[in-house]
Design a protein around this motif. Sequence first.
Motif, PDB file in Angstrom:
ATOM      1  N   GLU A  14       0.993  -1.243  -0.214  1.00  0.00           N
ATOM      2  CA  GLU A  14      -0.267  -0.262   0.089  1.00  0.00           C
ATOM      3  C   GLU A  14       0.762   1.305  -0.212  1.00  0.00           C
ATOM      4  N   ASP A  16       0.746   4.151  -0.037  1.00  0.00           N
ATOM      5  CA  ASP A  16      -0.256   5.412   0.425  1.00  0.00           C
ATOM      6  C   ASP A  16       0.263   5.114   1.754  1.00  0.00           C
ATOM      7  N   PHE A  17       0.558   4.499   2.200  1.00  0.00           N
ATOM      8  CA  PHE A  17       0.609   3.666   3.791  1.00  0.00           C
ATOM      9  C   PHE A  17       1.501   3.732   3.869  1.00  0.00           C
ATOM     10  N   MET A  20       2.585   7.978   4.132  1.00  0.00           N
ATOM     11  CA  MET A  20       2.180   8.423   4.853  1.00  0.00           C
ATOM     12  C   MET A  20       3.131   8.485   6.258  1.00  0.00           C
ATOM     13  N   LEU A  21       3.146   6.763   7.010  1.00  0.00           N
ATOM     14  CA  LEU A  21       3.599   6.268   8.264  1.00  0.00           C
ATOM     15  C   LEU A  21       5.395   6.860   7.262  1.00  0.00           C
ATOM     16  N   LEU A  23       7.133   9.578   6.629  1.00  0.00           N
ATOM     17  CA  LEU A  23       6.898  10.872   6.873  1.00  0.00           C
ATOM     18  C   LEU A  23       6.444  10.882   8.381  1.00  0.00           C
ATOM     19  N   ARG A  24       5.302  10.046   8.944  1.00  0.00           N
ATOM     20  CA  ARG A  24       5.445   9.888  10.522  1.00  0.00           C
ATOM     21  C   ARG A  24       6.629   9.646  10.741  1.00  0.00           C
ATOM     22  N   GLU A  27       9.554  12.219  11.495  1.00  0.00           N
ATOM     23  CA  GLU A  27       9.382  13.288  12.411  1.00  0.00           C
ATOM     24  C   GLU A  27       9.526  12.858  13.055  1.00  0.00           C
ATOM     25  N   VAL A  28       9.680  11.809  14.071  1.00  0.00           N
ATOM     26  CA  VAL A  28       9.526  11.406  15.468  1.00  0.00           C
ATOM     27  C   VAL A  28      10.756  11.534  16.008  1.00  0.00           C
ATOM     28  N   ARG A  58       0.140  -9.773   4.186  1.00  0.00           N
ATOM     29  CA  ARG A  58      -0.579  -9.911   2.707  1.00  0.00           C
ATOM     30  C   ARG A  58      -0.337  -9.275   2.285  1.00  0.00           C
ATOM     31  N   GLY A  85      -3.412  -5.714   7.407  1.00  0.00           N
ATOM     32  CA  GLY A  85      -4.548  -5.218   7.997  1.00  0.00           C
ATOM     33  C   GLY A  85      -5.306  -6.632   7.267  1.00  0.00           C
ATOM     34  N   MET A 105      -1.860  -4.955  14.301  1.00  0.00           N
ATOM     35  CA  MET A 105      -3.125  -4.672  13.537  1.00  0.00           C
ATOM     36  C   MET A 105      -3.884  -3.448  12.904  1.00  0.00           C
ATOM     37  N   LYS A 106      -4.528  -3.381  11.625  1.00  0.00           N
ATOM     38  CA  LYS A 106      -4.074  -2.209  10.685  1.00  0.00           C
ATOM     39  C   LYS A 106      -5.718  -1.557  11.432  1.00  0.00           C
ATOM     40  N   PRO A 107      -6.101  -0.255  11.490  1.00  0.00           N
ATOM     41  CA  PRO A 107      -5.002   0.564  11.789  1.00  0.00           C
ATOM     42  C   PRO A 107      -4.115   0.663  13.245  1.00  0.00           C
ATOM     43  N   ALA A 108      -3.442   0.443  13.471  1.00  0.00           N
ATOM     44  CA  ALA A 108      -2.266   0.169  14.691  1.00  0.00           C
ATOM     45  C   ALA A 108      -2.215   1.771  15.230  1.00  0.00           C
TER      46      ALA A 108
ATOM     47  N   ASN B 176      -9.779  -1.966   6.895  1.00  0.00           N
ATOM     48  CA  ASN B 176      -8.190  -2.022   7.269  1.00  0.00           C
ATOM     49  C   ASN B 176      -7.550  -1.092   6.896  1.00  0.00           C
ATOM     50  N   ASN B 177      -7.251  -1.234   5.503  1.00  0.00           N
ATOM     51  CA  ASN B 177      -6.061  -1.042   4.603  1.00  0.00           C
ATOM     52  C   ASN B 177      -6.266   0.558   4.294  1.00  0.00           C
ATOM     53  N   LEU B 179      -8.389   2.946   6.146  1.00  0.00           N
ATOM     54  CA  LEU B 179      -8.112   3.322   7.349  1.00  0.00           C
ATOM     55  C   LEU B 179      -7.285   3.404   7.988  1.00  0.00           C
ATOM     56  N   ALA B 180      -6.330   2.498   7.677  1.00  0.00           N
ATOM     57  CA  ALA B 180      -4.666   2.744   8.064  1.00  0.00           C
ATOM     58  C   ALA B 180      -4.650   4.152   7.849  1.00  0.00           C
ATOM     59  N   ILE B 181      -4.444   3.973   5.902  1.00  0.00           N
ATOM     60  CA  ILE B 181      -4.082   5.376   5.508  1.00  0.00           C
ATOM     61  C   ILE B 181      -4.493   6.862   5.555  1.00  0.00           C
ATOM     62  N   ARG B 183      -5.461   6.967   9.100  1.00  0.00           N
ATOM     63  CA  ARG B 183      -4.652   7.412  10.120  1.00  0.00           C
ATOM     64  C   ARG B 183      -3.790   8.073  10.422  1.00  0.00           C
ATOM     65  N   GLU B 184      -2.549   7.401   9.423  1.00  0.00           N
ATOM     66  CA  GLU B 184      -1.257   7.865   9.257  1.00  0.00           C
ATOM     67  C   GLU B 184      -1.605   9.175   8.333  1.00  0.00           C
ATOM     68  N   TRP B 188       0.513  12.564  10.327  1.00  0.00           N
ATOM     69  CA  TRP B 188       1.601  13.056   9.915  1.00  0.00           C
ATOM     70  C   TRP B 188       0.998  15.017  10.406  1.00  0.00           C
ATOM     71  N   LEU B 191       1.451  15.830  13.101  1.00  0.00           N
ATOM     72  CA  LEU B 191       2.868  16.330  13.580  1.00  0.00           C
ATOM     73  C   LEU B 191       3.145  17.291  13.122  1.00  0.00           C
ATOM     74  N   HIS B 226     -12.840  -4.791  13.718  1.00  0.00           N
ATOM     75  CA  HIS B 226     -11.674  -5.814  14.178  1.00  0.00           C
ATOM     76  C   HIS B 226     -12.628  -6.462  15.158  1.00  0.00           C
TER      77      HIS B 226
END
Lengths: 146, 408
Positions: A14, A16-17, A20-21, A23-24, A27-28, A58, A85, A105-108, B176-177, B179-181, B183-184, B188, B191, B226
């Motif tokens: 993924e 996009d995931f 974004m993750l 970058l995040r 950043e920290v 997956r 996910g 588990m996503k979303p974590a 879920n996928n 959703l994860a995008i 959330r991130e 971001w 932050l 979940h």
Amino acid sequence: MIKIPTRVLLVDDEVDFVEMLSLRLNEVGEKVTPAHSGRECLDILGQKVIDVVILDIRMPGMDGIETLREIKKRFPLVEVMMLTGHGTTETAVEGMKLGAFDYLMKPADFDELLLKLEIARKRKDEQEERIRKAEARLLLRKSGDI
Amino acid sequence: MKHNELLDNNHHMDTDIRLLLVDDEADFRRALVRRFGRRGLNPEQAGNGQECLAVLADHPVDVVVMDIKMPGMTGIEVLAQIKEKHLQTEVILLTGHASTQDGVDGIKSGAFDYLTKPIEFEHLLSKIQQAYEKILREEEKRKEAEFRAKMEQQMAAAERLASLGTLAVGVAHEINNPLAIIRESAGWLTLLLKRKELAESPFKKDFELALQKIEKGVERAKRITHQLLSFVRKQDSSFSHINLPELADETIGLVRKEALDKGIAVEVKAESSVDSIWSDPYQLRQVLLNLLSNAVHATGKGGSITVTIESLKGGLQLTVRDTGTGIPRENLKHIFEPFFSTKNPGEGTGLGLFVTRGILGRLGGYIEVESSLGQGATFRVWLPQRHEPRMELPEDTYADILQQIKGE
């Protein structure tokens, strides 16, 4: 306390995931290398020093479990955190039996992820430290023999 | 069915037949009643059609024996009314010697049969018995049809639930996928807002508020996906011997804080002799947690929750009883359906009991509920002493339903 960056390899198809993750996490204060397949993940591990791999279970082509086996065979000290996910906690548990450090588990939850990354990195550092000490003892003993 | 031993050898007579004799000749009636009496039958009497209908309106009768030729309403007219209002009553007509045509007309209008006067008593008795047996047969048929209809209905409902579950789970995986995008991305941005360049933005608060809403929305959607996924958690080798009272205590620990905050007393009463059971502790903990947190949510200040564990029918029965608001009658049959919830949006997923029942089905047990508004609720769970896991969901759901039908 000074934050020690964890060298993270983030593997997920993924895009996009991953973007974004990454970058995040950067950043920290972590150092993230992105990858989008199991193959790419293994290539990068062969070139760069990585502390923790965050690995999606997956993925098309080589899936997370297959990639994990390969990582543990070729880079046994690298810690692996499974990311799912696809819900099936069983697969994540199977991953842990194969040597993965933990799973999410996503979303974590981001804080949980950071915490686990920290623990994983420390575990790897300690292991490396033990190896260094063992090697030093080995050297000492050898030189004593002479 | 009672058999009259005094009867002749050729056929038996049911003496609990409710019989009504309708004839305008009182002497004829009296003579017949006396003969019926000797055979253990005790017919009621009516002198005309009106009286006959009045008796029927008052209480049901199995067989009416009725003269066709009566002053006022004729037997045929009375028959038409009986067939209209009292479908389960059979009518035997009595005709005069020369009027067999009347009898045939009567059969066409729904009479069981007709007899010609002067009647042969044994013949009448056997006709009554035949008419009565016909009633019993019809009743049997009706009950069977009802049973079949009910079962088909339940099967259809189970199938619908199962396919709905499968679909929902597939959707949950896929959601879920993204959703994860989300959330991130929101994380971001959150932050970024902490950076110096943006810290002084006049819209900082608005951004933060919107980002919090996104985060809350993601959390809510995640709870749903979940929970759905936990519904199809495959069986692995996590079966073990479980001490149910211990597991209950342990699970109560997870809701204790919330219960204490509301001043709710939680108590476990276990029979000292209960054996351990062979089951899946993780799934059972989920069942207990769902039931207990429901109970805590439903119970107000100063209420109580009692968990009872006792041996029953080759397994254990676990009862969770609360003194809460109770469940209205019209909701009782829906509470195990997916997405049925009376909580406010965002507070409940409507999946807790659906998941609970699914798990129990797979563990070879079942769940029942008893409640009425204002009287609290009681959930009874039964678990077998030992259950060998099976994978198929629909089959278990059927078994569960068959058990319910048999249990009635």
